[in-house]
Scaffold this motif. Structure first.
Motif, mmCIF file in Angstrom:
data_model
loop_
_atom_site.group_PDB
_atom_site.id
_atom_site.type_symbol
_atom_site.label_atom_id
_atom_site.label_comp_id
_atom_site.label_asym_id
_atom_site.label_seq_id
_atom_site.Cartn_x
_atom_site.Cartn_y
_atom_site.Cartn_z
ATOM 1 N N VAL A 1 0.865 -1.161 0.084
ATOM 2 C CA VAL A 1 0.131 -0.051 0.058
ATOM 3 C C VAL A 1 0.885 1.360 -0.101
ATOM 4 O O VAL A 1 2.077 1.209 0.448
ATOM 5 C CB VAL A 1 -0.938 0.049 1.434
ATOM 6 C CG1 VAL A 1 -1.904 -1.265 1.324
ATOM 7 C CG2 VAL A 1 -0.197 0.054 2.513
ATOM 8 N N ARG A 2 0.195 2.350 -0.290
ATOM 9 C CA ARG A 2 1.163 3.459 -0.340
ATOM 10 C C ARG A 2 1.572 4.005 1.169
ATOM 11 O O ARG A 2 0.765 4.165 2.009
ATOM 12 C CB ARG A 2 0.400 4.694 -0.760
ATOM 13 C CG ARG A 2 1.310 5.944 -0.959
ATOM 14 C CD ARG A 2 0.315 7.069 -1.533
ATOM 15 N NE ARG A 2 1.213 8.339 -1.727
ATOM 16 C CZ ARG A 2 0.532 9.524 -2.146
ATOM 17 N NH1 ARG A 2 -0.435 9.561 -2.699
ATOM 18 N NH2 ARG A 2 1.542 10.518 -2.083
ATOM 19 N N GLN A 3 2.910 4.203 1.049
ATOM 20 C CA GLN A 3 3.479 4.524 2.326
ATOM 21 C C GLN A 3 4.468 5.835 2.188
ATOM 22 O O GLN A 3 4.990 5.775 1.360
ATOM 23 C CB GLN A 3 4.401 3.401 3.057
ATOM 24 C CG GLN A 3 3.363 2.165 3.349
ATOM 25 C CD GLN A 3 4.327 1.090 3.876
ATOM 26 O OE1 GLN A 3 4.534 1.080 5.040
ATOM 27 N NE2 GLN A 3 4.439 -0.048 3.084
ATOM 28 N N ALA A 4 4.453 6.674 3.132
ATOM 29 C CA ALA A 4 5.270 7.981 3.075
ATOM 30 C C ALA A 4 6.705 7.328 2.977
ATOM 31 O O ALA A 4 7.289 6.506 3.825
ATOM 32 C CB ALA A 4 4.917 8.894 4.285
ATOM 33 N N GLY A 5 7.514 7.777 2.247
ATOM 34 C CA GLY A 5 8.912 7.628 2.065
ATOM 35 C C GLY A 5 9.015 6.337 1.548
ATOM 36 O O GLY A 5 10.477 5.822 1.343
ATOM 37 N N VAL A 6 8.438 5.477 1.004
ATOM 38 C CA VAL A 6 8.516 4.146 0.301
ATOM 39 C C VAL A 6 8.308 4.055 -1.059
ATOM 40 O O VAL A 6 7.065 4.314 -1.224
ATOM 41 C CB VAL A 6 7.687 3.058 1.136
ATOM 42 C CG1 VAL A 6 7.995 1.507 0.615
ATOM 43 C CG2 VAL A 6 8.164 2.795 2.553
ATOM 44 N N LYS A 7 9.005 3.638 -1.887
ATOM 45 C CA LYS A 7 8.839 3.738 -3.214
ATOM 46 C C LYS A 7 8.471 2.311 -3.876
ATOM 47 O O LYS A 7 9.032 1.373 -3.587
ATOM 48 C CB LYS A 7 10.464 4.100 -3.951
ATOM 49 C CG LYS A 7 10.159 4.184 -5.521
ATOM 50 C CD LYS A 7 11.607 4.401 -6.060
ATOM 51 C CE LYS A 7 11.225 4.586 -7.578
ATOM 52 N NZ LYS A 7 12.809 4.845 -8.201
ATOM 53 N N PRO A 8 7.533 2.305 -4.504
ATOM 54 C CA PRO A 8 7.128 1.196 -5.163
ATOM 55 C C PRO A 8 8.018 0.308 -5.809
ATOM 56 O O PRO A 8 9.019 0.917 -6.451
ATOM 57 C CB PRO A 8 5.721 1.227 -5.993
ATOM 58 C CG PRO A 8 5.242 2.627 -5.476
ATOM 59 C CD PRO A 8 6.425 3.561 -5.024
ATOM 60 N N ASP A 9 8.132 -1.175 -5.821
ATOM 61 C CA ASP A 9 9.233 -1.766 -6.560
ATOM 62 C C ASP A 9 8.592 -3.151 -6.962
ATOM 63 O O ASP A 9 8.401 -4.084 -6.395
ATOM 64 C CB ASP A 9 10.348 -2.023 -5.429
ATOM 65 C CG ASP A 9 11.413 -2.732 -6.103
ATOM 66 O OD1 ASP A 9 11.686 -2.418 -7.430
ATOM 67 O OD2 ASP A 9 12.100 -3.537 -5.482
ATOM 68 N N TYR A 10 8.222 -2.931 -8.253
ATOM 69 C CA TYR A 10 7.619 -4.017 -8.942
ATOM 70 C C TYR A 10 8.516 -4.388 -10.135
ATOM 71 O O TYR A 10 8.755 -3.746 -11.168
ATOM 72 C CB TYR A 10 6.334 -3.588 -9.734
ATOM 73 C CG TYR A 10 5.499 -4.575 -10.784
ATOM 74 C CD1 TYR A 10 5.163 -5.733 -10.143
ATOM 75 C CD2 TYR A 10 5.414 -4.254 -11.770
ATOM 76 C CE1 TYR A 10 4.532 -6.686 -11.104
ATOM 77 C CE2 TYR A 10 4.515 -5.091 -12.721
ATOM 78 C CZ TYR A 10 4.188 -6.414 -12.131
ATOM 79 O OH TYR A 10 3.666 -7.251 -12.961
#
Length: 807
Positions: free
Chosen positions: A594-603
């Motif tokens: 889920v969207r989290q502050a400071g965390v970049k999605p990684d697919y």
């Protein structure tokens, strides 16, 4: 004067008619004077003379839960109408309109949670509700009425006829003259009223399954159960659903939601559980969760099921409870369908099949009212059969089985009991748990049999013991009773963050079950962190078991032809690992983030080198070295003995009915090719090359590598007639898969183009001197190119039945 007389006549007649109507609707006391009354949630009266059940209603527009179930089943896994199977759960109410009473179901999927009654009404009126049944008032006293409930109880409430029709088993209907109330299981309690009826269906059978389990397939009898249940109070607090939590989601569309917020509200399903002292790190519960085991489960199965289910207490202890989860044997005389009992049912069928964990749930909140497990009794025999093929099960004396067989089967039953109970606690599958050192009982594990000194089979680690780390974390999320003043959302997010720190992965059904899944970490019936390494290990285990396979794998007195039933699971030991390895190809690394502050999605795609290893591992399963049977086996097993015959647990043959080594090889090879050449997987091969560059192969290169491997195997095998035939057969299956891809107008155009390009390699100059094998492939391709629409797929013999694990 005449007009006055006419008016008097009409008025008198109307009054007499009204008096007559009043006389036709007796009081409840008069109507029930000679009937047997049962007081409870809904009072009812039994008329033994009429064979009718009358229900007294004194609460109008008051919601309750209506659940229908199947008390006595059909016994066919294929049809799925099992003993003690739960049906629908609906929130309903009685509404009276003049002489009619309607049983109406609320539509809870669409709501307006608002203090404005007009807003709530606007949503209620926008979406349809359902009237499930209508009744005529047969007696009345003040605002209380009596209705004949018998028509509802004798109806096909469980949808049996529709199920049989959809399964092409025949057209059936309820035979009223052969159906009746079942008084023995019709009972009343303060918060639930339980009804049961014997229902006979008549019709014309058109399938084999009804015939296989009924004495007379034109007329068979089941029992249906109906429960009227008081809804829980309003003290339960729903817990928010998070896709990382491992729970089932319930929800509804809330049209009172501000437009800047999601319309759909989601919450988890769970039992109500509260601490006596929420501030204590470890506290007893206000009311423990108690499950009951079916009294029909025999020993040693009973003890195994009790032990496995009781593992969950470990998870509740981790969540801060002392003795919050108990499992006992169902009290004598208790009805498993009584909503007051959470039950683990031991269910018999004519063939092996799935086990299920379901529940009766309050649709308004997700609160689980009744956990209900169905465990198929033949599953334990399947695990026994798997172990039987791995060792000289009956040894020299031929009568006493190796004790490890039963130990393995019971170990699986413990795990299965815990698994299905987990569903009834609200948990979904976690098919990534096998990559986390067996972190959850909510996975589908393959028996982890290893090779010890001198290649002896070691069953000691076949199944894990106890609850897993993921399970403990999941129970924490769903059941932790936070002290007053706790920011619950923040506390729940911390549990999920802890899962990440622990490296606990979660993959559920939607990403694990599809044949074209791109999730490399979620799979059914596998073990180990790396699927390629596990494939190598399984193939070695399989090789040893096949080399040692002999008549000692069955008891003295059993026909030698029955060795084939024991051989099949051994020959197909790598069956599910093929699928696990295939998911690496064209795979992507991802989770339910889920969207989290400071965390970049990684697919990201699976590393190209790892994909290459997976492809090579699957190609090895296409070699004659893997597909051929050892020489001692194809002279060991004769065709089925008199009175036995072939069945769905054996390979489909092409040689007239006996053991078919070439047919077995063809089926196994085609299974591997099906996953290597799965259209969605091939589309991702194209996609990854286009998006991520030259480190990934083109689809043409991918197909060429398969072709070159098969052709090399065919050349290397020519000195051995058996191996040569298997190698040629495998290449023929490869070309047939290419033809299907080239002919399929519904898949990616890039895939059909690449398949067509590869097919062109099989055209030979017309003047060439060709072997029968090469000539066949040449003619096959030429015919397709001349008229593609005329091509009809040529299937290989299907594999024997698969899940739940085994053949």
């Amino acid at each position: 004067m005449r007009l006055l007389l006419l008016c008097l006549f009409l008025t008198t007649g109307l009054l007499q008619a009204q008096d007559s109507d009043k006389k036709e609707t007796p009081s409840i006391a008069d109507k029930t004077a000679k009937l047997e009354k049962q007081e409870g949630f809904f009072d009812y009266y039994w008329s033994d003379e009429e064979g009718k059940l009358y229900l007294e209603i004194d609460r109008w527009d008051e919601d309750f839960l209506y659940v229908n179930s199947l008390a006595a089943g059909l016994g066919s896994n294929d049809i799925g109408l099992d003993r003690n199977q739960l049906g629908d759960s609906r929130v309903v109410f009685f509404r009276r309109v003049g002489p009619k009473v309607l049983l109406q179901q609320r539509n809870l999927d669409y709501r307006a949670v608002s203090d404005n009654p007009d807003e709530a009404k606007s949503v209620s009126e926008a979406f349809a509700q359902s009237v499930l049944e209508g009744f005529k008032v047969v007696a009345r006293t003040d605002d209380r009425v009596l209705i004949d409930l018998t028509p509802l109880l004798l109806s096909d409430a469980h949808g049996v006829a529709a199920r049989l029709k959809s399964a092409k088993e025949g057209t059936y209907k309820v035979a009223d003259d052969r159906s009746a109330i079942y008084p023995e299981n019709t009972k009343n309690f303060p918060k639930n009223t339980e009804f049961e009826a014997t229902i006979t269906f008549t019709g014309e059978p058109t399938g084999r399954n009804v015939r296989s389990v009924t004495p007379t397939p034109e007329s068979f009898t089941l029992r249906m159960h109906h429960s009227f249940v008081e809804l829980p109070d309003d003290d339960y607090e729903p817990r928010v659903f998070d896709p990382r939590s491992g729970y089932y989601a319930r929800g509804y569309a809330d049209y009172a939601t501000p437009i800047d917020q999601p319309l759909q509200k989601r919450f988890i399903t769970r039992h109500r559980l509260e601490k006596k002292d929420p501030s204590a790190a470890l506290s007893e519960p206000v009311e423990p969760i108690v499950y009951y085991l079916d009294r029909g489960a025999p020993e040693p199965i009973r003890s195994a099921l009790l032990e496995g289910a009781r593992w969950w207490n470990q998870a509740y202890e981790a969540a801060g409870y002392r003795d919050a989860f108990r499992v006992e044997v169902l009290p004598e005389g208790a009805d498993p369908l009584d909503v007051r009992y959470n039950v683990i049912n031991w269910v018999h069928r004519s063939t092996r099949g799935w086990s299920y964990g379901s529940s009766v749930t309050d649709p308004r909140t997700g609160e689980i009212i009744k956990g209900h497990v169905l465990l198929g009794s033949l599953r334990v025999r399947q695990d026994f059969l798997i172990a039987q093929g791995l060792v000289a099960a009956y040894g020299q004396d031929g009568t006493t089985p190796d004790p490890r067989l039963e130990e393995l089967a019971l170990a699986r039953l413990r795990q299965l009991s815990a698994h299905e109970v987990g569903h009834t606690l609200g948990l979904t599958h976690n098919f990534a748990a096998s990559t986390n050192d067996r972190a959850s009982v909510m996975d589908y594990p393959h028996p982890y049999v290893t090779l010890g000194p001198n290649n002896e089979m070691d069953f000691s680690e076949a199944y894990a013991t106890g609850i897993g780390e993921w399970d403990k974390q999941a129970i924490k999320y769903g059941y932790t009773d936070f002290p007053a003043g706790t920011d619950e959302r923040a506390a729940l997010n911390e549990i999920l963050a802890e899962n990440e720190r622990l490296g606990l992965r979660f993959v559920s059904d939607a990403d694990a079950r599809p044949a074209g899944s791109s999730q490399p970490e979620g799979h059914l019936w596998d073990n180990g962190q790396e699927p390629v390494a596990e494939m190598d290990r399984l193939l070695k285990l399989r090789e040893v078991a096949l080399q040692r396979f002999s008549e000692q794998n069955i008891p003295v007195g059993m026909p030698l032809s029955e060795l084939e039933s024991v051989l099949v699971p051994v020959y197909l030991m790598h069956r599910y690992q093929v699928e696990a390895v295939a998911k690496v190809i064209g795979g992507y690394q991802y989770d339910y983030g889920v969207r989290q502050a400071g965390v970049k999605p990684d697919y990201q795609p699976v590393d190209a080198a790892r994909q290459q290893q997976a492809r090579q591992a699957l190609l090895r399963t296409l070699s004659p070295a893997v597909l051929d049977l050892p020489q001692n086996l194809y002279t060991l097993i004769p065709p089925p003995a008199m009175g036995y015959g072939r069945n769905r647990e054996l390979f489909n043959t092409q040689n007239g009915g006996g053991l078919d080594p070439l047919g077995m090889a063809q089926s196994a090879a085609d299974n591997s090719l099906s996953f290597l050449l799965q259209p969605e997987r091939l589309a991702r091969v194209v996609e990854q090359r286009a998006l991520f560059g030259a480190g990934y192969p083109t689809l043409a290169e991918y197909l060429k590598s398969i072709q070159e491997y098969l052709q090399a195997q065919e050349r290397q095998s020519r000195a051995n007639d058996y191996a040569a035939e298997v190698a040629a057969m495998t290449e023929r299956r490869f070309v047939h898969h290419l033809l299907q891809l080239a002919a399929d107008k519904k898949i990616s155009g890039a895939v059909t183009a690449a398949a067509l390009g590869k097919l062109l390699d099989y055209r030979q100059p017309e003047t060439a001197q060709l072997s029968d094998h090469a000539a066949y492939l040449d003619q096959l391709v030429r015919s397709f190119l001349t008229n593609p629409d005329s091509y009809e797929p040529v299937p290989a013999p299907a594999l024997p039945d698969g899940s739940p694990i085994g053949n």
